[in-house]
Design a protein around this motif. Structure first.
Motif, PDB file in Angstrom:
ATOM      1  N   GLY A   3     -18.930 -26.131  17.623  1.00  0.00           N
ATOM      2  CA  GLY A   3     -20.351 -26.271  17.908  1.00  0.00           C
ATOM      3  C   GLY A   3     -21.261 -25.799  16.806  1.00  0.00           C
ATOM      4  O   GLY A   3     -22.459 -25.955  16.910  1.00  0.00           O
ATOM      5  N   VAL A 212     -28.532 -19.413  18.601  1.00  0.00           N
ATOM      6  CA  VAL A 212     -28.419 -19.603  20.048  1.00  0.00           C
ATOM      7  C   VAL A 212     -29.594 -18.890  20.702  1.00  0.00           C
ATOM      8  O   VAL A 212     -29.812 -17.698  20.483  1.00  0.00           O
ATOM      9  CB  VAL A 212     -27.089 -19.039  20.581  1.00  0.00           C
ATOM     10  CG1 VAL A 212     -27.010 -19.214  22.105  1.00  0.00           C
ATOM     11  CG2 VAL A 212     -25.900 -19.740  19.924  1.00  0.00           C
ATOM     12  N   TYR A 230     -28.306 -24.149  20.219  1.00  0.00           N
ATOM     13  CA  TYR A 230     -28.017 -24.162  21.652  1.00  0.00           C
ATOM     14  C   TYR A 230     -28.998 -23.282  22.400  1.00  0.00           C
ATOM     15  O   TYR A 230     -29.476 -22.270  21.883  1.00  0.00           O
ATOM     16  CB  TYR A 230     -26.583 -23.689  21.932  1.00  0.00           C
ATOM     17  CG  TYR A 230     -25.547 -24.687  21.494  1.00  0.00           C
ATOM     18  CD1 TYR A 230     -25.154 -25.728  22.326  1.00  0.00           C
ATOM     19  CD2 TYR A 230     -24.997 -24.612  20.228  1.00  0.00           C
ATOM     20  CE1 TYR A 230     -24.227 -26.667  21.908  1.00  0.00           C
ATOM     21  CE2 TYR A 230     -24.065 -25.543  19.801  1.00  0.00           C
ATOM     22  CZ  TYR A 230     -23.693 -26.575  20.651  1.00  0.00           C
ATOM     23  OH  TYR A 230     -22.782 -27.511  20.226  1.00  0.00           O
ATOM     24  N   ILE A 232     -29.059 -21.221  26.019  1.00  0.00           N
ATOM     25  CA  ILE A 232     -28.220 -20.767  27.123  1.00  0.00           C
ATOM     26  C   ILE A 232     -29.062 -19.999  28.130  1.00  0.00           C
ATOM     27  O   ILE A 232     -30.125 -19.485  27.802  1.00  0.00           O
ATOM     28  CB  ILE A 232     -27.036 -19.908  26.626  1.00  0.00           C
ATOM     29  CG1 ILE A 232     -27.517 -18.701  25.825  1.00  0.00           C
ATOM     30  CG2 ILE A 232     -26.081 -20.761  25.800  1.00  0.00           C
ATOM     31  CD1 ILE A 232     -26.388 -17.783  25.339  1.00  0.00           C
ATOM     32  N   VAL A 241     -20.152 -21.525  24.990  1.00  0.00           N
ATOM     33  CA  VAL A 241     -20.615 -22.345  23.874  1.00  0.00           C
ATOM     34  C   VAL A 241     -19.688 -22.200  22.674  1.00  0.00           C
ATOM     35  O   VAL A 241     -19.347 -23.189  22.013  1.00  0.00           O
ATOM     36  CB  VAL A 241     -22.063 -21.972  23.499  1.00  0.00           C
ATOM     37  CG1 VAL A 241     -22.485 -22.689  22.231  1.00  0.00           C
ATOM     38  CG2 VAL A 241     -23.014 -22.325  24.642  1.00  0.00           C
ATOM     39  N   ARG A 244     -16.611 -24.000  23.434  1.00  0.00           N
ATOM     40  CA  ARG A 244     -16.881 -25.439  23.562  1.00  0.00           C
ATOM     41  C   ARG A 244     -15.968 -26.100  24.568  1.00  0.00           C
ATOM     42  O   ARG A 244     -15.508 -27.217  24.382  1.00  0.00           O
ATOM     43  CB  ARG A 244     -16.773 -26.135  22.202  1.00  0.00           C
ATOM     44  CG  ARG A 244     -17.785 -25.664  21.182  1.00  0.00           C
ATOM     45  CD  ARG A 244     -19.207 -26.055  21.543  1.00  0.00           C
ATOM     46  NE  ARG A 244     -19.393 -27.484  21.397  1.00  0.00           N
ATOM     47  CZ  ARG A 244     -20.056 -28.252  22.256  1.00  0.00           C
ATOM     48  NH1 ARG A 244     -20.569 -27.720  23.334  1.00  0.00           N
ATOM     49  NH2 ARG A 244     -20.201 -29.535  22.039  1.00  0.00           N
ATOM     50  N   ALA A 248     -19.261 -25.893  28.813  1.00  0.00           N
ATOM     51  CA  ALA A 248     -20.377 -25.814  27.868  1.00  0.00           C
ATOM     52  C   ALA A 248     -21.263 -27.051  27.896  1.00  0.00           C
ATOM     53  O   ALA A 248     -22.293 -27.080  27.246  1.00  0.00           O
ATOM     54  CB  ALA A 248     -19.846 -25.602  26.455  1.00  0.00           C
ATOM     55  N   TYR A 251     -25.232 -26.904  28.398  1.00  0.00           N
ATOM     56  CA  TYR A 251     -26.142 -26.254  27.488  1.00  0.00           C
ATOM     57  C   TYR A 251     -26.677 -27.237  26.471  1.00  0.00           C
ATOM     58  O   TYR A 251     -25.966 -28.090  25.974  1.00  0.00           O
ATOM     59  CB  TYR A 251     -25.463 -25.060  26.812  1.00  0.00           C
ATOM     60  CG  TYR A 251     -24.943 -24.104  27.836  1.00  0.00           C
ATOM     61  CD1 TYR A 251     -25.828 -23.495  28.724  1.00  0.00           C
ATOM     62  CD2 TYR A 251     -23.592 -23.850  27.964  1.00  0.00           C
ATOM     63  CE1 TYR A 251     -25.359 -22.645  29.708  1.00  0.00           C
ATOM     64  CE2 TYR A 251     -23.112 -22.996  28.942  1.00  0.00           C
ATOM     65  CZ  TYR A 251     -24.007 -22.400  29.807  1.00  0.00           C
ATOM     66  OH  TYR A 251     -23.544 -21.557  30.787  1.00  0.00           O
ATOM     67  N   ASP A 253     -27.811 -28.869  23.214  1.00  0.00           N
ATOM     68  CA  ASP A 253     -27.536 -28.872  21.777  1.00  0.00           C
ATOM     69  C   ASP A 253     -28.736 -29.485  21.092  1.00  0.00           C
ATOM     70  O   ASP A 253     -28.967 -30.686  21.166  1.00  0.00           O
ATOM     71  CB  ASP A 253     -26.270 -29.681  21.486  1.00  0.00           C
ATOM     72  CG  ASP A 253     -25.919 -29.700  19.993  1.00  0.00           C
ATOM     73  OD1 ASP A 253     -26.746 -29.236  19.195  1.00  0.00           O
ATOM     74  OD2 ASP A 253     -24.842 -30.180  19.660  1.00  0.00           O
TER      75      ASP A 253
END
Length: 262
Positions: A3, A212, A230, A232, A241, A244, A248, A251, A253
């Motif tokens: 990710g 994140v 990302y 969260i 995350v 992955r 996930a 969430y 991207d």
């Protein structure tokens, strides 16, 4: 990790080496904890000291407002400064209670700010794989008190408080200093935090592999603002995350929409 590939100009970036976290409202729910502590204290002022409920609520609200406005005053110790704030909030009639009310508030504060078991488990799990860093803005004394009382030293390989330094987030230098200390490259790191304008923007400008975002309150992404990789719901979702796995998928991207090619 899958990710957090490198930017387009360095597609073969190595796996992540280090994870950096913000403190307040990311790892600990500072605003919520402080509100809960004052709410509980208002109840105790009414039940144990005979102060009318509405007056008790006004006292604790007044203290919290002034405390958030100025959590530390370098001219005084933390205890002296906070006791003075309580003395003002309690007013002439009850100011004699300031010291004991402050001590009770301090106990309640750290009761509510304690790391959740899930957060502790996450940090221990992540530290088996990565170097971990803490980068927090704020006055030195106030932030280090949190670090000590919550025993955070055991989870991190480096901890930087902006009050000790000539820079603060989002300045790239504070992120670079953390990387230098851990002997890692920015492109092998990610930043996790609740503020777009400091944590996320700073991580991007420092050249981190990714960021994140853990939104606090009603914050939302802006078209012309920094874009995290990302988003969260809570900090412990970071593990999903990073792994992955199938959990996930929920969430966001944001990398495909980010103007910097994240």
């Amino acid at each position: 990790m899958a990710g957090f590939r490198g930017r387009e100009d360095r597609p073969n970036a190595a796996e992540l080496s280090a994870l950096f976290f913000d403190l307040d409202n990311t790892l600990i729910e500072t605003r919520k904890g402080d509100s809960l502590a004052c709410r509980k204290l208002a109840e105790e002022l009414s039940e144990e000291y005979g102060i009318a409920q509405d007056s008790a609520g006004k006292i604790t609200s007044s203290y919290l407002k002034q405390f958030r406005k100025c959590p530390d005053n370098v001219q005084f110790s933390l205890d002296t400064w906070r006791t003075s704030l309580w003395s003002k909030a309690l007013g002439e009639k009850y100011s004699y209670l300031a010291k004991q009310i402050y001590e009770r508030w301090l106990y309640l504060r750290y009761h509510y700010l304690a790391l959740s078991p899930d957060t502790v488990s996450m940090l221990r799990q992540l530290r088996d794989k990565y170097l971990l860093g803490l980068i927090t803005n704020g006055p030195s004394n106030a932030q280090w008190e949190k670090i000590r009382k919550l025993s955070l030293q055991q989870y991190f390989d480096v901890m930087l408080v902006s009050g000790d330094l000539p820079w603060e987030k989002p300045e790239a230098r504070i992120f670079e200093e953390a990387c230098r200390y851990l002997r890692v490259n920015p492109e092998n790191c990610i930043m996790v935090g609740d503020k777009l304008e400091t944590d996320i923007l700073g991580g991007i400008e420092a050249g981190f592999a990714g960021t994140v975002w853990v939104p606090f309150g009603d914050n939302c992404l802006l078209d012309n603002g920094p874009k995290p990789n990302y988003t969260i719901k809570q900090v412990t979702d970071l593990v999903k995350v990073l792994n992955r796995g199938p959990d996930a998928h929920e969430y966001e991207d944001s990398s495909s929409n980010a103007s910097d090619g994240m």
